[in-house]
Scaffold this active site. Structure first.
Site, PDB file in Angstrom:
ATOM      1  N   LYS A  88     -10.397   2.039  -1.449  1.00  0.00           N
ATOM      2  CA  LYS A  88      -9.651   1.963  -0.437  1.00  0.00           C
ATOM      3  C   LYS A  88      -9.972   2.898   0.896  1.00  0.00           C
ATOM      4  CE  LYS A  88      -6.041   0.132  -3.399  1.00  0.00           C
ATOM      5  NZ  LYS A  88      -5.056   0.280  -4.410  1.00  0.00           N
ATOM      6  N   GLN A 144      -1.392   5.084  -6.230  1.00  0.00           N
ATOM      7  CA  GLN A 144      -2.256   4.321  -7.200  1.00  0.00           C
ATOM      8  C   GLN A 144      -1.270   4.000  -8.532  1.00  0.00           C
ATOM      9  OE1 GLN A 144      -4.898   2.436  -6.086  1.00  0.00           O
ATOM     10  NE2 GLN A 144      -4.508   1.375  -8.218  1.00  0.00           N
ATOM     11  N   ASP A 195       2.165  -0.954   0.581  1.00  0.00           N
ATOM     12  CA  ASP A 195       1.912  -1.696  -0.548  1.00  0.00           C
ATOM     13  C   ASP A 195       3.059  -2.784  -1.003  1.00  0.00           C
ATOM     14  OD1 ASP A 195      -0.618  -1.132  -1.847  1.00  0.00           O
ATOM     15  OD2 ASP A 195       0.161   0.574  -2.946  1.00  0.00           O
TER      16      ASP A 195
END
Ligand code: NAP
Length: 300
Positions: A47, A91, A114
């Site tokens: 990422k 994450q 997200d």
């Protein structure tokens, strides 16, 4: 069977983000990772690398396994406050002692690139999406890119997680598919999935979906990412294409396998995403797109 390779589309999405950044939109992403899970470390590295490719400023907060919920909440609060941060990603999975729900709910929904915060999940469920989880959003981009009809299709989503299955089902519903959601308590899974024109599988079980689960000619989207190291299992999954994968196992100790048995699916499916080279690439590209969107919305 047509392989729905996604590298080209992922590159195109990132190129569009890059162009926008070059035109003067500033965007930044903070990635937060806790602990030493090697898979999480690789995902975050990918990422960050994508941010560098497109010109999004990024910072990586790698915290020790011993980090407490309170310490993480403090970091999230400071990132929420900072005007120079547009997007925050935490994450998952977090270590078991950290309250994952509290962390997700602490995010500023305007920086939740997200799309996991209840405000964003709620907006999606109401048909008014702002930030949509990257994996299902990427799948819709892929279907559109290949002109695969969603409207009116019988779509079946296997898996009901917050990050893939549920938002996937919402997006398909929003696009006028007739949607069925399956999970671990579904009776006779194959009988249900066999009715689907569009079958999306996100369960985390290597090669579980096989020939009997797939309607002839169906489009199959394999979200699963599982490491397989057993050579007999590799042979079962890849049939006469197993040699290359066995070389990977010999070299790296395992190979990446989806939730769909590729050898069996190739006999019946009309189109199918490969693993690797499919959905995973789109997830990262969509994160870049969501971060750019967050920057634009915040600075409007
Ligand atoms: P998850 O949170 O573990 O959810 C798995 C879902 O699958 C659950 O809803 C579970 O049902 C269902 N399930 C498990 N076994 C089943 C079975 N035998 N039959 C039917 N349903 C079953 O997983 P996730 O986070 O959604 O991830 C799923 C897979 O996608 C994993 O392999 C993950 O690594 C991969 N993934 C890939 C990407 C990407 O970018 N390519 C992104 C995210 C995830 P219950 O709800 O009843 O337990």
């Amino acid at each position: 069977m047509i392989k729905l390779e996604a590298a080209g589309l992922a590159a195109k999405i990132k190129e569009e983000v890059k162009t926008e950044i070059e035109r003067g939109t500033r965007a930044s992403l903070a990635a937060v990772r806790v602990g030493d899970d090697p898979a999480s470390a690789v995902y975050v590295k990918n990422k960050i690398r994508a941010c560098e490719e497109v010109g999004i400023r990024s910072e990586h907060h790698a915290l020790p396994e011993s980090t407490t919920t309170e310490q993480l909440l403090d970091l999230i609060a400071s990132l929420n406050k900072r005007d120079d941060i547009d997007g925050i990603l935490t994450q998952l999975p977090l270590p078991p002692h950290v309250d994952e729900t509290a962390i997700i709910e602490a995010l500023d929904p305007a920086k939740d690139v997200d799309g996991f915060h209840p405000v964003n999940a709620g907006k999606l469920a109401m048909g008014r999406p702002v930030f949509v989880p990257c994996t299902p959003a990427g799948i819709i981009e892929l279907l559109d890119d290949r002109d695969i009809e969603i409207r009116g299709a019988n779509a079946c989503v296997v898996g009901r997680s917050q990050i893939v299955g549920r938002p996937m089902a919402q997006l398909l519903l929003q696009r006028d598919a007739t949607v069925t959601i399956c999970h671990s308590r579904t009776r006779d899974l194959a009988a249900v999935t066999r009715t689907a024109d569009l079958l999306i599988v996100a369960i985390g079980r290597a090669g579980l979906v096989g020939r009997d689960h797939i309607k002839p000619g169906a489009t199959v989207i394999d979200v699963g990412m599982n490491k397989v190291s057993d050579v007999d299992e590799v042979r079962r999954l890849f049939g006469d294409q197993a040699d290359k994968r066995l070389e990977v196992v010999a070299k790296r100790g395992s190979t990446l396998v989806g939730d769909v048995n590729p050898a069996e699916a190739a006999e019946v499916a009309g189109m199918m995403t490969p693993v690797p080279g499919g959905v995973g690439l789109l997830t990262v590209a969509m994160l870049m797109k969501n971060t750019l969107k967050a920057a634009r919305l915040r600075r409007q």
